[in-house]
Design a protein around this motif. Structure first.
Motif, PDB file in Angstrom:
ATOM      1  N   LEU A 130       0.844  -1.192   0.000  1.00 60.00           N
ATOM      2  CA  LEU A 130       0.000   0.000   0.000  1.00 60.00           C
ATOM      3  C   LEU A 130       0.880   1.243   0.000  1.00 60.00           C
ATOM      4  O   LEU A 130       1.866   1.328   0.728  1.00 60.00           O
ATOM      5  N   ASN A 131       0.497   2.211  -0.825  1.00 59.06           N
ATOM      6  CA  ASN A 131       1.308   3.423  -0.970  1.00 59.06           C
ATOM      7  C   ASN A 131       0.396   4.613  -1.272  1.00 59.06           C
ATOM      8  O   ASN A 131       0.515   5.249  -2.317  1.00 59.06           O
ATOM      9  N   PRO A 132      -0.553   4.917  -0.363  1.00 58.39           N
ATOM     10  CA  PRO A 132      -1.530   5.981  -0.650  1.00 58.39           C
ATOM     11  C   PRO A 132      -0.850   7.338  -0.780  1.00 58.39           C
ATOM     12  O   PRO A 132       0.027   7.673   0.008  1.00 58.39           O
ATOM     13  N   GLN A 133      -1.294   8.121  -1.772  1.00 52.12           N
ATOM     14  CA  GLN A 133      -0.613   9.381  -2.061  1.00 52.12           C
ATOM     15  C   GLN A 133      -1.535  10.589  -2.076  1.00 52.12           C
ATOM     16  O   GLN A 133      -1.158  11.661  -2.539  1.00 52.12           O
ATOM     17  N   ASN A 134      -2.758  10.411  -1.570  1.00 61.57           N
ATOM     18  CA  ASN A 134      -3.656  11.552  -1.403  1.00 61.57           C
ATOM     19  C   ASN A 134      -4.618  11.218  -0.264  1.00 61.57           C
ATOM     20  O   ASN A 134      -4.667  10.074   0.208  1.00 61.57           O
ATOM     21  N   ASP A 135      -5.365  12.210   0.180  1.00 62.84           N
ATOM     22  CA  ASP A 135      -6.232  11.997   1.344  1.00 62.84           C
ATOM     23  C   ASP A 135      -7.314  10.961   1.082  1.00 62.84           C
ATOM     24  O   ASP A 135      -7.660  10.181   1.977  1.00 62.84           O
ATOM     25  N   TYR A 136      -7.831  10.931  -0.125  1.00 64.46           N
ATOM     26  CA  TYR A 136      -8.842   9.919  -0.447  1.00 64.46           C
ATOM     27  C   TYR A 136      -8.267   8.518  -0.271  1.00 64.46           C
ATOM     28  O   TYR A 136      -8.883   7.659   0.377  1.00 64.46           O
ATOM     29  N   ALA A 137      -7.080   8.277  -0.825  1.00 62.66           N
ATOM     30  CA  ALA A 137      -6.448   6.961  -0.715  1.00 62.66           C
ATOM     31  C   ALA A 137      -6.126   6.616   0.734  1.00 62.66           C
ATOM     32  O   ALA A 137      -6.318   5.474   1.174  1.00 62.66           O
ATOM     33  N   VAL A 138      -5.636   7.598   1.485  1.00 65.88           N
ATOM     34  CA  VAL A 138      -5.342   7.357   2.904  1.00 65.88           C
ATOM     35  C   VAL A 138      -6.620   6.981   3.650  1.00 65.88           C
ATOM     36  O   VAL A 138      -6.618   6.090   4.511  1.00 65.88           O
ATOM     37  N   SER A 139      -7.734   7.634   3.305  1.00 66.60           N
ATOM     38  CA  SER A 139      -9.004   7.318   3.977  1.00 66.60           C
ATOM     39  C   SER A 139      -9.430   5.884   3.696  1.00 66.60           C
ATOM     40  O   SER A 139      -9.991   5.209   4.562  1.00 66.60           O
ATOM     41  N   LYS A 140      -9.151   5.400   2.493  1.00 69.16           N
ATOM     42  CA  LYS A 140      -9.527   4.031   2.152  1.00 69.16           C
ATOM     43  C   LYS A 140      -8.615   3.009   2.843  1.00 69.16           C
ATOM     44  O   LYS A 140      -9.073   1.936   3.267  1.00 69.16           O
ATOM     45  N   VAL A 141      -7.332   3.330   2.977  1.00 66.43           N
ATOM     46  CA  VAL A 141      -6.435   2.459   3.738  1.00 66.43           C
ATOM     47  C   VAL A 141      -6.902   2.389   5.189  1.00 66.43           C
ATOM     48  O   VAL A 141      -6.989   1.307   5.789  1.00 66.43           O
ATOM     49  N   ALA A 142      -7.237   3.546   5.750  1.00 63.97           N
ATOM     50  CA  ALA A 142      -7.715   3.580   7.135  1.00 63.97           C
ATOM     51  C   ALA A 142      -9.012   2.787   7.281  1.00 63.97           C
ATOM     52  O   ALA A 142      -9.209   2.066   8.272  1.00 63.97           O
ATOM     53  N   MET A 143      -9.893   2.903   6.305  1.00 65.69           N
ATOM     54  CA  MET A 143     -11.145   2.151   6.334  1.00 65.69           C
ATOM     55  C   MET A 143     -10.877   0.649   6.359  1.00 65.69           C
ATOM     56  O   MET A 143     -11.537  -0.108   7.077  1.00 65.69           O
ATOM     57  N   GLU A 144      -9.891   0.209   5.582  1.00 70.56           N
ATOM     58  CA  GLU A 144      -9.547  -1.213   5.561  1.00 70.56           C
ATOM     59  C   GLU A 144      -9.039  -1.677   6.928  1.00 70.56           C
ATOM     60  O   GLU A 144      -9.365  -2.780   7.386  1.00 70.56           O
ATOM     61  N   PHE A 145      -8.264  -0.828   7.595  1.00 72.95           N
ATOM     62  CA  PHE A 145      -7.777  -1.189   8.931  1.00 72.95           C
ATOM     63  C   PHE A 145      -8.914  -1.198   9.946  1.00 72.95           C
ATOM     64  O   PHE A 145      -8.932  -2.029  10.861  1.00 72.95           O
ATOM     65  N   VAL A 146      -9.870  -0.275   9.790  1.00 72.53           N
ATOM     66  CA  VAL A 146     -11.058  -0.297  10.647  1.00 72.53           C
ATOM     67  C   VAL A 146     -11.806  -1.618  10.455  1.00 72.53           C
ATOM     68  O   VAL A 146     -12.268  -2.243  11.422  1.00 72.53           O
ATOM     69  N   ALA A 147     -11.906  -2.061   9.204  1.00 74.98           N
ATOM     70  CA  ALA A 147     -12.590  -3.322   8.919  1.00 74.98           C
ATOM     71  C   ALA A 147     -11.921  -4.494   9.634  1.00 74.98           C
ATOM     72  O   ALA A 147     -12.595  -5.432  10.084  1.00 74.98           O
ATOM     73  N   ASN A 148     -10.592  -4.434   9.746  1.00 77.68           N
ATOM     74  CA  ASN A 148      -9.878  -5.518  10.432  1.00 77.68           C
ATOM     75  C   ASN A 148     -10.292  -5.663  11.894  1.00 77.68           C
ATOM     76  O   ASN A 148     -10.235  -6.753  12.468  1.00 77.68           O
ATOM     77  N   VAL A 149     -10.718  -4.553  12.492  1.00 78.07           N
ATOM     78  CA  VAL A 149     -11.179  -4.588  13.883  1.00 78.07           C
ATOM     79  C   VAL A 149     -12.437  -5.467  14.009  1.00 78.07           C
ATOM     80  O   VAL A 149     -12.695  -6.056  15.058  1.00 78.07           O
ATOM     81  N   TYR A 150     -13.199  -5.564  12.909  1.00 76.65           N
ATOM     82  CA  TYR A 150     -14.479  -6.284  12.931  1.00 76.65           C
ATOM     83  C   TYR A 150     -14.423  -7.633  12.234  1.00 76.65           C
ATOM     84  O   TYR A 150     -15.436  -8.321  12.150  1.00 76.65           O
ATOM     85  N   ARG A 151     -13.282  -8.047  11.746  1.00 70.83           N
ATOM     86  CA  ARG A 151     -13.224  -9.244  10.909  1.00 70.83           C
ATOM     87  C   ARG A 151     -13.573 -10.530  11.668  1.00 70.83           C
ATOM     88  O   ARG A 151     -13.998 -11.509  11.064  1.00 70.83           O
ATOM     89  N   GLU A 152     -13.410 -10.524  13.006  1.00 72.14           N
ATOM     90  CA  GLU A 152     -13.788 -11.714  13.790  1.00 72.14           C
ATOM     91  C   GLU A 152     -15.289 -11.742  14.083  1.00 72.14           C
ATOM     92  O   GLU A 152     -15.838 -12.782  14.453  1.00 72.14           O
ATOM     93  N   ARG A 153     -15.942 -10.601  13.930  1.00 74.19           N
ATOM     94  CA  ARG A 153     -17.367 -10.523  14.253  1.00 74.19           C
ATOM     95  C   ARG A 153     -18.266 -10.484  13.023  1.00 74.19           C
ATOM     96  O   ARG A 153     -19.456 -10.803  13.107  1.00 74.19           O
ATOM     97  N   LEU A 154     -17.707 -10.078  11.880  1.00 78.47           N
ATOM     98  CA  LEU A 154     -18.512  -9.934  10.667  1.00 78.47           C
ATOM     99  C   LEU A 154     -17.793 -10.572   9.482  1.00 78.47           C
ATOM    100  O   LEU A 154     -16.557 -10.525   9.404  1.00 78.47           O
TER     101      LEU A 154
END
Length: 297
Positions: A130-154
């Motif tokens: 991963l190599n995000p280079q703008n705020d939109y891309a960074v937001s999507k990387v962060a969203m993916e990490f947020v999803a990891n918090v829920y991967r055991e429940r959903l």
């Protein structure tokens, strides 16, 4: 349940799912649902309202959720909104699914191939750093990490679509902009580097991929590229549009639209996608452009 049901991708997805005989629940920020085709019910709610999301989920009890709602334009001016909607909003939705207590068999989150940035030239697969280079891309990387918090429940699948286009796309986006200029017979168009080549798909193919992913057997937290594996240069696209429309525009290269050190050719590797859902018959880019020129607005 489709979030962002009134958006460009949401409308295409609703048609695909309705054609497959599914009962669809739409959720969107707009209070106008009469133009949305294929939905059995529609709820006005946005990602800032966790209580409303939880109530909708309890009422409708969907078997699957495809989360398309978000800010999709890389150049969106309100940086705070990009993060609040794409990151915090997604977390609110995931928490609402958990709190609703529904037995949801599949949760698909729309990320973006922008997370790869200018990682390297050629075909990018899901292991590309991963190599995000703008705020939109960074937001999507962060969203993916947020999803990891829920991967055991959903049962979460993260989709990374590359570029795609079709009828109804905003003219903020490159191909829609070119087609719009051709339809209006505009004499001049401002663009960036004409020799940069990228992966472009038809929105109907992307919608079909989302639909099939609902029933794909993959571990929670799986990531998959949505792409064609083919790249087209801006110059090639201009020639196709000119041939199809019979209108040739003067192209002015705007230095503000030229990114420094831009990688010349980049596409997605669809191998994992095809392993999960099988091959999809895709129209050629020429067919997609002809559709947009004929039926676009």
């Amino acid at each position: 349940m489709i979030t962002g049901a009134g958006g460009f991708t949401g409308r295409a997805l609703a048609k695909v799912l309705a054609d497959k005989g599914m009962t669809l629940i739409g959720v969107g920020a707009s209070d106008h649902a009469e133009h949305l085709v294929g939905l059995s019910s529609y709820h006005q709610a946005d990602l800032s309202n966790a209580a409303a999301l939880t109530a909708i989920l309890r009422e409708e009890s969907p078997d699957g959720v495809i989360h398309l709602a978000g800010i999709a334009f890389v150049g969106h001016a309100d940086i705070s909104a990009i993060y609040d909607v794409n990151v915090v909003g997604t977390r609110r939705l995931l928490q609402s699914i958990v709190e609703s207590g529904i037995a949801c068999a599949s949760v698909i989150l729309a990320s973006s191939a922008n997370v790869y940035g200018s990682a390297r030239e050629g075909a990018l697969d899901e292991t590309t750093p991963l190599n995000p280079q703008n705020d939109y891309a960074v937001s999507k990387v962060a969203m993916e990490f947020v999803a990891n918090v829920y991967r055991e429940r959903l049962p979460i699948t993260i989709a990374r679509p590359f570029n795609y286009t079709g009828v109804g796309q905003s003219t903020e986006f490159l191909i829609a902009k070119i087609v719009d200029h051709a339809r209006r017979r505009a004499p001049i168009i401002e663009l960036g580097n004409l020799d940069v080549a990228r992966d472009f798909s038809d929105v109907r193919v992307i919608a079909e991929a989302y639909a099939r992913l609902l029933n794909a057997a993959s571990p929670s937290g799986s990531v998959v590229n949505l792409c064609s594996g083919r790249s087209y240069s801006l110059r090639e696209i201009l020639h196709l549009v000119s041939d199809l429309s019979g209108h040739e525009m003067e192209v002015v290269v705007n230095p503000a639209l030229v990114r420094p050190n831009e990688i010349r050719v980049m596409s997605g590797d669809p191998a994992r996608l095809e392993a999960l859902i099988g091959p999809i018959v895709s129209p050629s880019l020429e067919e997609t452009l002809a559709w947009m020129l004929k039926d676009g607005h």
